[in-house]
Design an enzyme around this catalytic site. Structure first.
Site, PDB file in Angstrom:
ATOM      1  N   ARG A 193       0.817  -1.222   0.000  1.00  0.00           N
ATOM      2  CA  ARG A 193       0.000   0.000   0.000  1.00  0.00           C
ATOM      3  C   ARG A 193       0.844   1.262   0.000  1.00  0.00           C
ATOM      4  O   ARG A 193       0.382   2.320  -0.380  1.00  0.00           O
ATOM      5  CB  ARG A 193      -0.912   0.026   1.227  1.00  0.00           C
ATOM      6  CG  ARG A 193      -1.903  -1.114   1.273  1.00  0.00           C
ATOM      7  CD  ARG A 193      -2.568  -1.180   2.615  1.00  0.00           C
ATOM      8  NE  ARG A 193      -1.566  -1.518   3.638  1.00  0.00           N
ATOM      9  CZ  ARG A 193      -1.813  -1.534   4.938  1.00  0.00           C
ATOM     10  NH1 ARG A 193      -3.012  -1.234   5.387  1.00  0.00           N
ATOM     11  NH2 ARG A 193      -0.860  -1.876   5.790  1.00  0.00           N
ATOM     12  N   GLN A 230      -0.722  24.733  19.060  1.00  0.00           N
ATOM     13  CA  GLN A 230      -1.111  25.352  17.799  1.00  0.00           C
ATOM     14  C   GLN A 230      -0.315  24.709  16.674  1.00  0.00           C
ATOM     15  O   GLN A 230       0.831  24.297  16.866  1.00  0.00           O
ATOM     16  CB  GLN A 230      -0.814  26.846  17.862  1.00  0.00           C
ATOM     17  CG  GLN A 230      -1.365  27.648  16.713  1.00  0.00           C
ATOM     18  CD  GLN A 230      -1.241  29.138  16.993  1.00  0.00           C
ATOM     19  OE1 GLN A 230      -1.616  29.598  18.058  1.00  0.00           O
ATOM     20  NE2 GLN A 230      -0.731  29.870  16.039  1.00  0.00           N
ATOM     21  N   HIS A 282      13.111  34.021  12.128  1.00  0.00           N
ATOM     22  CA  HIS A 282      12.098  34.370  13.121  1.00  0.00           C
ATOM     23  C   HIS A 282      12.476  33.818  14.481  1.00  0.00           C
ATOM     24  O   HIS A 282      12.989  32.709  14.591  1.00  0.00           O
ATOM     25  CB  HIS A 282      10.733  33.814  12.711  1.00  0.00           C
ATOM     26  CG  HIS A 282      10.282  34.316  11.381  1.00  0.00           C
ATOM     27  ND1 HIS A 282       9.484  33.570  10.555  1.00  0.00           N
ATOM     28  CD2 HIS A 282      10.520  35.478  10.729  1.00  0.00           C
ATOM     29  CE1 HIS A 282       9.242  34.259   9.444  1.00  0.00           C
ATOM     30  NE2 HIS A 282       9.869  35.414   9.523  1.00  0.00           N
ATOM     31  N   TYR A 342       4.153  23.355  10.888  1.00  0.00           N
ATOM     32  CA  TYR A 342       4.739  23.718  12.176  1.00  0.00           C
ATOM     33  C   TYR A 342       3.810  23.276  13.302  1.00  0.00           C
ATOM     34  O   TYR A 342       2.602  23.455  13.207  1.00  0.00           O
ATOM     35  CB  TYR A 342       4.821  25.240  12.343  1.00  0.00           C
ATOM     36  CG  TYR A 342       5.629  26.006  11.372  1.00  0.00           C
ATOM     37  CD1 TYR A 342       6.864  26.518  11.737  1.00  0.00           C
ATOM     38  CD2 TYR A 342       5.147  26.295  10.107  1.00  0.00           C
ATOM     39  CE1 TYR A 342       7.604  27.278  10.862  1.00  0.00           C
ATOM     40  CE2 TYR A 342       5.879  27.051   9.227  1.00  0.00           C
ATOM     41  CZ  TYR A 342       7.107  27.545   9.608  1.00  0.00           C
ATOM     42  OH  TYR A 342       7.839  28.293   8.729  1.00  0.00           O
ATOM     43  N   LYS A 367       8.942  42.504   5.599  1.00  0.00           N
ATOM     44  CA  LYS A 367       9.186  42.344   7.036  1.00  0.00           C
ATOM     45  C   LYS A 367      10.471  41.556   7.293  1.00  0.00           C
ATOM     46  O   LYS A 367      11.307  41.952   8.103  1.00  0.00           O
ATOM     47  CB  LYS A 367       7.989  41.651   7.684  1.00  0.00           C
ATOM     48  CG  LYS A 367       8.093  41.474   9.176  1.00  0.00           C
ATOM     49  CD  LYS A 367       6.822  40.814   9.690  1.00  0.00           C
ATOM     50  CE  LYS A 367       6.826  40.649  11.173  1.00  0.00           C
ATOM     51  NZ  LYS A 367       5.580  40.038  11.646  1.00  0.00           N
TER      52      LYS A 367
END
Length: 180
Positions: free
Chosen positions: A23, A46, A62, A130, A165
């Site tokens: 499969r 989250q 970041h 994430y 940004k």
């Protein structure tokens, strides 16, 4: 899952242990017990996805002012993922590790608190998933330049697309690191 600590303290590369048959493939991508057995956070509040249409798209670097940890996986295409250690007490302070994550290699990387993160897409239509340990709060956002001379990051391909940004984050200096 196979956990391999990288050259940066507490940054883990996580490989799957797939079971294959006619499969296709099946593998566990997250297990609270296995994460805790390696002494790393297993609390996710989250999840987000980043869709990047063009090869050469840069996102980052970041960072957060809170103690957020992240689990990052490329689910389509491929990215060069970079983590920079911004923890002043760490033996790998201001060092980085770069890892290729792709839909083909199924790898994930665990990004500990107070580390900067960014990536460059290596293929068209790359998607990044994430998991985060903290809820998003704009007041906790910060970032640093992708080409900062303190970090000396060697990107494997040209950067073609970047947000304003990300392009205008301030340079890093050791005085603007978080005291821990």
């Amino acid at each position: 899952m196979i956990f391999t600590e990288t050259a940066l303290k507490d940054v883990f590369l996580i490989d799957l242990e797939p079971v294959r048959d006619e499969r296709g493939m099946f593998a566990r991508t997250w297990c609270q017990r296995e994460f805790e057995a390696h002494g790393i956070s297993a609390r996710w509040v989250q999840s987000s996805v980043s869709v990047n249409r063009q090869k050469g798209t840069m996102r980052g670097l970041h960072s957060k002012t809170n103690a957020e940890v992240r689990l990052v996986r490329c689910t389509a295409g491929a990215i060069y993922d970079v983590i920079v250690d911004l923890r002043p007490a760490s033996p790998t302070y201001c060092q980085y590790v770069g890892i290729t994550l792709s839909a083909d290699n199924h790898r994930a990387v665990y990004v500990p608190e107070y580390c900067a993160h960014g990536f460059l897409t290596l293929k068209q239509d790359s998607q990044v998933l994430y998991y985060m340990s903290e809820f998003y709060a704009p007041a906790n956002e910060r970032g640093f330049r992708w080409d900062d001379p303190v970090f000396k990051i060697v990107w494997p391909a040209p950067i073609l697309i970047m947000s304003e940004k990300d392009r205008t984050w301030p340079p890093f200096h050791k005085g603007n690191a978080l005291p821990l």
